[in-house]
Design an enzyme around this catalytic site. Structure first.
Site, PDB file in Angstrom:
ATOM      1  N   SER A 168       0.838  -1.194   0.000  1.00 40.36           N
ATOM      2  CA  SER A 168       0.000   0.000   0.000  1.00 40.36           C
ATOM      3  C   SER A 168       0.876   1.248   0.000  1.00 40.36           C
ATOM      4  O   SER A 168       1.690   1.435  -0.903  1.00 40.36           O
ATOM      5  CB  SER A 168      -0.970  -0.040   1.184  1.00 40.36           C
ATOM      6  OG  SER A 168      -1.956   0.974   1.065  1.00 40.36           O
ATOM      7  N   ASP A 270      -9.964  -3.880  -5.402  1.00 40.78           N
ATOM      8  CA  ASP A 270      -9.241  -2.747  -4.825  1.00 40.78           C
ATOM      9  C   ASP A 270      -9.532  -1.499  -5.658  1.00 40.78           C
ATOM     10  O   ASP A 270      -9.316  -1.507  -6.874  1.00 40.78           O
ATOM     11  CB  ASP A 270      -7.738  -3.052  -4.841  1.00 40.78           C
ATOM     12  CG  ASP A 270      -6.888  -1.967  -4.196  1.00 40.78           C
ATOM     13  OD1 ASP A 270      -7.429  -0.904  -3.834  1.00 40.78           O
ATOM     14  OD2 ASP A 270      -5.671  -2.188  -4.063  1.00 40.78           O
ATOM     15  N   HIS A 300      -8.078  -4.638  -1.242  1.00 42.42           N
ATOM     16  CA  HIS A 300      -6.879  -3.948  -0.771  1.00 42.42           C
ATOM     17  C   HIS A 300      -6.450  -4.494   0.590  1.00 42.42           C
ATOM     18  O   HIS A 300      -7.198  -4.457   1.559  1.00 42.42           O
ATOM     19  CB  HIS A 300      -7.153  -2.443  -0.655  1.00 42.42           C
ATOM     20  CG  HIS A 300      -5.920  -1.621  -0.447  1.00 42.42           C
ATOM     21  ND1 HIS A 300      -5.095  -1.272  -1.488  1.00 42.42           N
ATOM     22  CD2 HIS A 300      -5.359  -1.095   0.675  1.00 42.42           C
ATOM     23  CE1 HIS A 300      -4.081  -0.552  -1.021  1.00 42.42           C
ATOM     24  NE2 HIS A 300      -4.224  -0.435   0.297  1.00 42.42           N
TER      25      HIS A 300
END
Length: 325
Positions: A168, A270, A300
């Site tokens: 991320s 995501d 995600h």
């Protein structure tokens, strides 16, 4: 596993204070390193904390397999945790466990970097800390046979096989740190690969996946936008190069094409997946060797919650690490 089973408040619980700081309420505890094997412990790796910059209160958490292979030097993974630039640390349980699992599974040495968080320290502070971690490794390598070298490096490290990795926001940091590292001499350290797991990028113009997943339970667009607003330099927007590498200044051709082999992991559930695919295409157009693994099934950060997804991800990364020369 479905994204709807994960509560947003379990992941992004913070309060903005009048002085511009955040009060963070992490659902995940911080855990100490495991420097020695203890009876009943399920840890498959040992770990230790090393100061990076006491003035910035940053540190490194180094992991090694509990039972490293005999007479074999190991690759190094320099790892940057996720959290939208505003949350978590290298000591946060989920990232500690991820690094411990990877060190054992690959096997490898894993160096997890605790970097400064926004908004107290807006970007490029995290990139500066990432570069400081790379320079720290270089300094250890320069003294690999000397008295001040980290003992686990001296015993186990193959410094010709270093990878930058992040999840991320950590994937964003790894990407920008690799670009910055192209500008400096880090010999004899060699960064030969870049591993980006659901990297955090966006732009002012919405992608189709952002529109489709605007109310995603894990990363709704309103929260994502707010984390960018707290992290980017003041008076900038999401088309700043830190957020949008497609239109940003770092698109300079000669620099991009010098990036090492890259691995991307992404998921159809995501909101960021279309931007991730745009970045893959841009890198490939610049001649970068990219291995991309995008699955429709997943969301995600799914590996944090789904052991089967985590295992699949570790297998992909292990193959990438051991086929990259």
């Amino acid at each position: 596993m479905l994204a709807s089973s994960v509560k947003l408040t379990d992941l992004c619980d913070f309060v903005e204070n009048p002085d511009g700081s955040l009060t963070r309420n992490s659902p995940f505890p911080d855990v100490p390193p495991t420097e020695q094997k203890t009876p009943g412990s399920k840890e498959l790796s040992l770990s230790k904390d090393i100061p990076l910059n006491p003035n910035n209160k940053t540190f490194l958490r180094l992991f090694r397999p509990l039972n490293p292979p005999q007479n074999t030097k190991l690759p190094l993974i320099i790892y940057y945790h996720g959290g939208g630039f505003v949350l978590y640390s290298a000591a946060t349980l989920v990232f500690h466990q991820t690094c411990s699992d990877m060190a054992s599974h690959f096997p490898a040495l894993v160096l997890s970097v605790d970097y400064r968080l926004a908004p107290e320290h807006r970007l490029p502070a995290a990139y500066e800390d990432a570069m400081e971690s790379i320079k720290w490794v270089q300094n250890q390598v320069l003294d690999i046979n000397g008295p001040s070298c980290e003992p686990w490096f001296k015993e186990y490290l193959d410094f010709s096989r270093c990878f930058l990795m992040g999840m991320s926001a950590g994937g964003n940091i790894a990407y920008h740190a690799n670009l910055l590292a192209l500008n400096i001499d880090i010999k004899p350290l060699k960064i030969i690969g870049l591993i980006l797991n659901v990297p955090y990028f966006s732009a002012v113009t919405r992608t189709e996946s952002e529109k489709r997943l605007i109310d995603d339970p894990v990363l709704p667009l309103a929260i994502s936008d707010r984390m960018w607003a707290l992290s980017l330099p003041e008076d900038t927007d999401r088309d700043h190069e830190y957020c949008n590498p497609i239109v940003g200044g770092s698109l300079e051709k000669n620099k991009i094409k010098r990036l090492p082999r890259c691995f991307f992991r992404g998921y159809g559930g995501d909101p960021l997946v279309d931007k991730q695919k745009e970045l893959v295409k841009m890198l490939e157009s610049r001649g970068v060797d990219v291995v991309a693994r995008f699955d429709e099934d997943g969301f995600h950060g799914v590996e944090v919650f789904d052991p089967a997804k985590a295992k699949a991800f570790y297998d992909y990364v292990k193959e990438f690490v051991y086929t990259t020369v």
